[in-house]
Scaffold this active site. Structure first.
Site, PDB file in Angstrom:
ATOM      1  CD  GLU A   6     -17.699   0.929   1.837  1.00 54.35           C
ATOM      2  OE1 GLU A   6     -18.792   1.164   1.942  1.00 54.35           O
ATOM      3  OE2 GLU A   6     -17.039   1.112   2.686  1.00 54.35           O
ATOM      4  CB  SER A  60      -6.058   2.141   6.381  1.00 57.70           C
ATOM      5  OG  SER A  60      -6.642   2.493   7.564  1.00 57.70           O
ATOM      6  NE  ARG A 115      -3.033  -3.173   9.851  1.00 59.21           N
ATOM      7  CZ  ARG A 115      -2.501  -3.829  10.696  1.00 59.21           C
ATOM      8  NH1 ARG A 115      -1.885  -5.095  10.704  1.00 59.21           N
ATOM      9  NH2 ARG A 115      -2.297  -3.317  12.269  1.00 59.21           N
ATOM     10  CG  PHE A 130     -14.991  -2.297   3.895  1.00 58.00           C
ATOM     11  CD1 PHE A 130     -15.799  -3.363   4.672  1.00 58.00           C
ATOM     12  CD2 PHE A 130     -13.979  -1.570   4.463  1.00 58.00           C
ATOM     13  CE1 PHE A 130     -15.619  -3.879   5.915  1.00 58.00           C
ATOM     14  CE2 PHE A 130     -13.748  -2.222   6.130  1.00 58.00           C
ATOM     15  CZ  PHE A 130     -14.485  -2.961   6.753  1.00 58.00           C
ATOM     16  CG  HIS A 141      -6.250  -3.441   5.307  1.00 57.28           C
ATOM     17  ND1 HIS A 141      -5.515  -2.449   4.888  1.00 57.28           N
ATOM     18  CD2 HIS A 141      -6.311  -3.237   6.686  1.00 57.28           C
ATOM     19  CE1 HIS A 141      -5.161  -1.619   5.921  1.00 57.28           C
ATOM     20  NE2 HIS A 141      -5.641  -2.059   7.051  1.00 57.28           N
ATOM     21  CG  ASP A 180      -8.671  -4.872  12.279  1.00 56.09           C
ATOM     22  OD1 ASP A 180      -8.586  -4.579  13.587  1.00 56.09           O
ATOM     23  OD2 ASP A 180      -8.360  -3.898  11.210  1.00 56.09           O
ATOM     24  NE  ARG A 226      -0.417  -0.236   5.101  1.00 52.36           N
ATOM     25  CZ  ARG A 226      -1.275  -0.011   5.881  1.00 52.36           C
ATOM     26  NH1 ARG A 226      -2.490   0.426   6.152  1.00 52.36           N
ATOM     27  NH2 ARG A 226      -0.395  -0.254   7.277  1.00 52.36           N
TER      28      ARG A 226
END
Lengths: 279, 322
Positions: free
Chosen positions: B55, B34, B164, B80, B106, B114, B7
């Site tokens: 989204e 993020s 991530r 998402f 992610h 998470d 990222r």
């Protein structure tokens, strides 16, 4: 007062002819969505014969106003209006509609000159319209974006995501027009999932709200002019057009079964007779 | 070079591209910190939108702007972006074939603590199935920069899968990214290990272990997942006669499934698959989770041995039948 002179009696004649053709073209392929096309006739004609800027010889002219058909199943009325406006030959449409090998796909399709955006899954057009309206800021062009929504369609949550965004970002070259024909596929909108109170909802989301009779040309013209006059105030506009699903044919009006069903031969003859007699 | 998340490469390169190309407009559904699209936001606030946690609307607006000639980037977590906005990706982006770049971080179990809801293990399957969509996954920070540049300059919808977790840097500044080409990171003759993302590094480690047993494995970084490099896969099947696909993704309909479908008609050879086996992720440290799901080099080593046994017994069957 109206800005330009438009012959309303001519538009009424066109409207009657288009209603007949909507029924004929859907009958011939025994599919399509006649009810919600009949309700949109005057609105579509007002956009293309009274209000918007376009060039049929250059459908992608960058100064044009953009019309997004979010209720993508309304192809009969949409394609017919574009044909009447001169984007393509109406005979090609009548021969090709919903048929294999034709550009006239069942739901609005950009292969057809004048169609801006493919839709067909409800709830997407308003977001697209916002993106297009925003592009005018970067392009420094002064065009307007009209998004045609179904009434049942605003049950989709994405419409309200878009509604929030448009007012937050003060997108005032955007006009949503809701075809409030009161009927969705399986019955009355407000019995299935009420969308009321529309005025309170849209105003609380930060939109200019205008409510009209969607079959009355004068009222549609005035509402469209009120939208363009409101530019500069930093608010998007919604026009709620009260219409009749299946308008013009007694047995189709307010009957949800004609949302997505073509007429059979007998029904078609009866309907055409009724429309013939209409003044 | 210290390991870095892919990222970061994406976020940094997007800023360079922002200076070069005024047509780039970037969106986030409140995760730009993020996903690293905030680097772009800081430099070009007038071309950046945080749409809020919405989204679908984000993808729809990006499609509208792309229709008007802009290059739009939509950024969020992979779970998402691909799942919540799927219908918008299908119709507004892919069916319209607009110039929208979906960049999602992610991905995979290496999200870590998470847990299941944030760990995307279905994204490759559901993005690759869409007509007009192309799917890429950089193997490290440096390749992330090159792929970001490539997808900006290439018209049409792309899905880029980002991490991530820091990935070891296993390419160099001077390596070229070639879209649609797999790259042989280690040459070998006994079997081929094909992977993308973090598991390429694990596959290389496994190949080092196999070497100690006198086994030579070809290791391929398949950073273009759709369309994957069919020629190289075919060549590998012919030369090594056994294929192992390793991916930080569900086992159903990932790269392994795509390669198996291809080889079954062109050159069937014994294959094995290491992926997440029809379960959701769990909380834990990234490497702990790689081990838990068998995506680490030790399991790749073990499965490679098993595959080689099958390859041998296959060829002895053939001999016996002759």
């Amino acid at each position: 007062m109206l800005k330009t002179k438009v012959d309303i009696s001519y538009l009424k004649k066109l409207a009657r002819e288009m209603r007949k053709k909507i029924l004929i073209m859907t009958h011939e392929v025994n599919s399509g969505h006649p009810g919600g096309s009949m309700s949109l006739v005057e609105i579509m004609l007002s956009l293309y014969f009274y209000k918007i800027k376009y060039d049929t010889t250059n459908p992608l002219w960058d100064e044009r106003d953009r019309v997004i058909i979010s209720k993508g199943h309304a192809t009969p009325v949409v394609y017919l209006t574009l044909a009447k406006a001169g984007f393509f030959d109406e005979n090609d449409l009548m021969k090709g509609f919903r048929r294999f090998g034709s550009v006239f796909q069942g739901h609005v399709y950009t292969g057809v000159p004048g169609i801006e955006f493919n839709t067909g899954s409800l709830g997407q057009g308003l977001s697209a319209g916002i993106g297009i309206a925003l592009s005018s800021r970067y392009k420094k062009k002064d065009f307007n974006v009209y998004v045609i929504l179904g009434d049942g369609e605003i049950q989709e949550g994405s419409i309200w995501e878009a509604a929030m965004f448009a007012s937050h970002h003060k997108i005032d070259n955007l006009c949503a027009i809701i075809d409030y024909n009161k009927i969705q596929e399986n019955g009355f909108v407000n019995e299935i999932l009420s969308i009321e109170p529309l005025k309170d909802r849209w105003e609380s989301f930060g939109w200019n709200y205008i409510e009209i009779d969607g079959h009355n040309f004068e009222q549609i013209f005035e509402a469209l002019d009120a939208f363009t006059s409101s530019k500069g105030q930093g608010k998007p506009t919604v026009i709620v057009a009260n219409t009749i699903k299946g308008k013009g044919v007694s047995f189709m009006e307010y009957n949800h079964t004609y949302h997505g069903r073509a007429l059979n031969k007998e029904e078609l003859e009866k309907a055409l007779q009724e429309l013939e007699g209409e003044k | 070079m210290q390991p870095k998340p892919t990222r970061d490469g994406f976020g940094e390169e997007l800023v360079s591209l922002g200076y070069e190309n005024e047509k780039i407009i970037v969106f986030s559904a409140d995760l730009e910190d993020s996903v690293r699209s905030e680097y772009f936001k800081f430099k070009f606030p007038e071309r950046f939108y945080n749409v809020g946690i919405a989204e679908q609307n984000m993808v729809g607006i990006a499609a509208g702007l792309a229709k008007e000639g802009f290059i739009t980037f939509v950024t969020s977590f992979a779970v998402f972006l691909t799942n919540r906005a799927y219908d918008f990706i299908r119709i507004s982006v892919c069916y319209n074939n607009f110039n929208v770049k979906l960049c999602a971080s992610h991905a995979g179990v290496t999200v870590g603590e998470d847990g299941a809801t944030a760990q995307s293990l279905e994204d490759i399957a559901i993005m690759a199935v869409l007509p007009n969509m192309r799917v890429v996954c950089p193997v490290d920070y440096l390749e992330a920069k090159k792929i970001t540049r490539f997808i900006t300059n290439e018209y049409g919808p792309f899905y880029m899968r980002l991490s991530r977790a820091p990935y070891p840097i296993i390419t160099s500044e001077t390596d070229k990214f070639e879209f649609g080409k797999g790259k042989i990171f280690m040459e070998g003759e006994d079997l081929t290990i094909i992977s993308y993302g973090i598991t390429v590094s694990e596959s290389l480690k496994a190949a080092e272990e196999l070497k100690k047993d006198g086994i030579s494995a070809r290791v391929i970084n398949m950073s273009t997942i759709k369309p994957f490099d069919e020629q190289l896969v075919l060549d590998s099947a012919e030369k090594t006669g056994a294929i192992l696909v390793v991916e930080e993704h569900e086992i159903t309909n990932g790269l392994g499934s795509m390669i198996a479908r291809f080889l079954s008609t062109k050159k069937p050879v014994p294959m094995e698959f290491i992926a997440v086996n029809d379960v959701f992720g769990v909380s834990g440290k990234p490497y702990e989770l790689l081990e838990h799901f068998g995506l680490d080099y030790k399991n790749i080593y073990n499965v490679s041995k098993k595959l080689l046994k099958r390859k041998k017994s296959n060829s002895s069957h053939k001999k016996n039948n002759q």
